[in-house]
Motif scaffolding. Sequence first.
Motif, short mmCIF file in Angstrom:
data_model
loop_
_atom_site.label_atom_id
_atom_site.label_comp_id
_atom_site.label_asym_id
_atom_site.label_seq_id
_atom_site.Cartn_x
_atom_site.Cartn_y
_atom_site.Cartn_z
N MET A 103 23.62 43.33 32.97
CA MET A 103 24.43 42.01 32.76
C MET A 103 24.52 41.74 31.31
O MET A 103 23.33 41.51 30.68
CB MET A 103 24.29 41.06 33.98
CG MET A 103 24.45 41.21 35.20
SD MET A 103 23.79 39.99 36.36
CE MET A 103 24.52 38.56 35.51
N PRO A 106 28.88 35.67 31.60
CA PRO A 106 27.92 34.68 32.54
C PRO A 106 27.09 33.90 31.60
O PRO A 106 26.62 34.61 30.74
CB PRO A 106 27.21 35.52 33.38
CG PRO A 106 27.88 37.04 33.67
CD PRO A 106 28.21 36.97 32.35
N THR A 127 31.52 29.11 38.51
CA THR A 127 30.94 30.48 38.92
C THR A 127 31.26 30.68 40.10
O THR A 127 31.28 29.95 41.08
CB THR A 127 29.61 30.20 38.69
OG1 THR A 127 29.29 30.09 37.35
CG2 THR A 127 28.87 31.79 39.02
N ILE A 148 29.40 36.34 40.67
CA ILE A 148 28.20 36.85 40.49
C ILE A 148 27.43 36.96 41.92
O ILE A 148 27.66 36.35 42.82
CB ILE A 148 27.33 35.49 39.88
CG1 ILE A 148 27.79 34.97 38.73
CG2 ILE A 148 25.59 35.45 39.72
CD1 ILE A 148 27.62 36.23 37.58
N LEU A 187 26.63 41.43 39.08
CA LEU A 187 27.92 40.91 38.84
C LEU A 187 28.83 41.76 39.49
O LEU A 187 28.80 43.14 39.34
CB LEU A 187 28.04 40.26 37.57
CG LEU A 187 28.17 41.25 36.37
CD1 LEU A 187 29.59 41.85 36.52
CD2 LEU A 187 28.00 40.35 35.38
N THR A 189 33.34 42.81 39.09
CA THR A 189 34.60 42.12 38.72
C THR A 189 35.75 42.99 39.37
O THR A 189 35.55 43.97 39.94
CB THR A 189 34.84 42.65 37.11
OG1 THR A 189 34.85 44.04 37.07
CG2 THR A 189 33.54 42.34 36.31
#
Length: 295
Positions: A77, A102, A140, A165, A176, A178
């Motif tokens: 990350m 993040p 988040t 997350i 994480l 996406t």
Amino acid sequence: MSDDNPHSSNGSANKTWLEKIGQIFTAEPQTKEELQDVFTEAASRDLIDTEAQNMIAGVLDIAEMRVRDIMVPRSQMVTLESSDPIEELLPQIIDSQHSRFPVITEDKDHVEGILLAKDLLKYGFKAECDFNLADILRPTVIVPESKRVDSMLKEFRTKHTHMAIVVDEFGGVSGLVTIEDILELIVGEIEDETDAENEDIDDIRKVGERVYSVTALTEIDDFNEYFKTEFSDEDADTVGGLVVHSFGHLPERGESTELNGYSFKVINADSRRILQLQVTVPKTPKVETENVSEE
């Protein structure tokens, strides 16, 4: 004799691909494998092309996958420290070439929010501005490792967000995910302009007045030639190896060390190696000219 149904003469040509596929069903598929066989047969008859067949297979696959199967692991990350000033954040954002980050406080288990790189644009054209990172963070989205990937895709769509997350059963951050990670399972790898240019990026790039982005695999000889330094290559061949030797251990992102006045900060690293470094060169000493009076 004229045909009462004007569509009968070219009815087969006007059928949709779904109707054509329906023609090859001799029995209702009972398993996923049987359903895949149907689409394989459809592709063999040119009712759908190979790309469509692969996309359908991708949709079927994600229905059985969990977020843990596709997430970016914690060690990889790329995060930003909420306490870092903007002049330190920008080189990290430029180096990684990501669009979302993040933002953490103490460590990766403490994610304060998500920063969109585009939200920094309005601060880049102002000579003076009061910048507070917390003011532009997005909420988040937290999801468990066990969440189904198809459900995750639906959540991305309904919440209009692109990153989540991932936490384990104890609440610790494990990675994480996406929306791009999921879409690539369906349509294949998505490459943008930066992906195509990655191979052409220089190993050493200036990103600030005294700040440089340096690829960890840069040869020490090349580093010495660029900066007119004399670092030894006796213990390591690359700048990354030189930094690891200085630490005495494999450093994590954010750790820094100083060698001969040069500051080396780890910008990106995984569980096995350093990937990218931020190098701050020492200030050039000012040469003071003494006024010597003639005797």
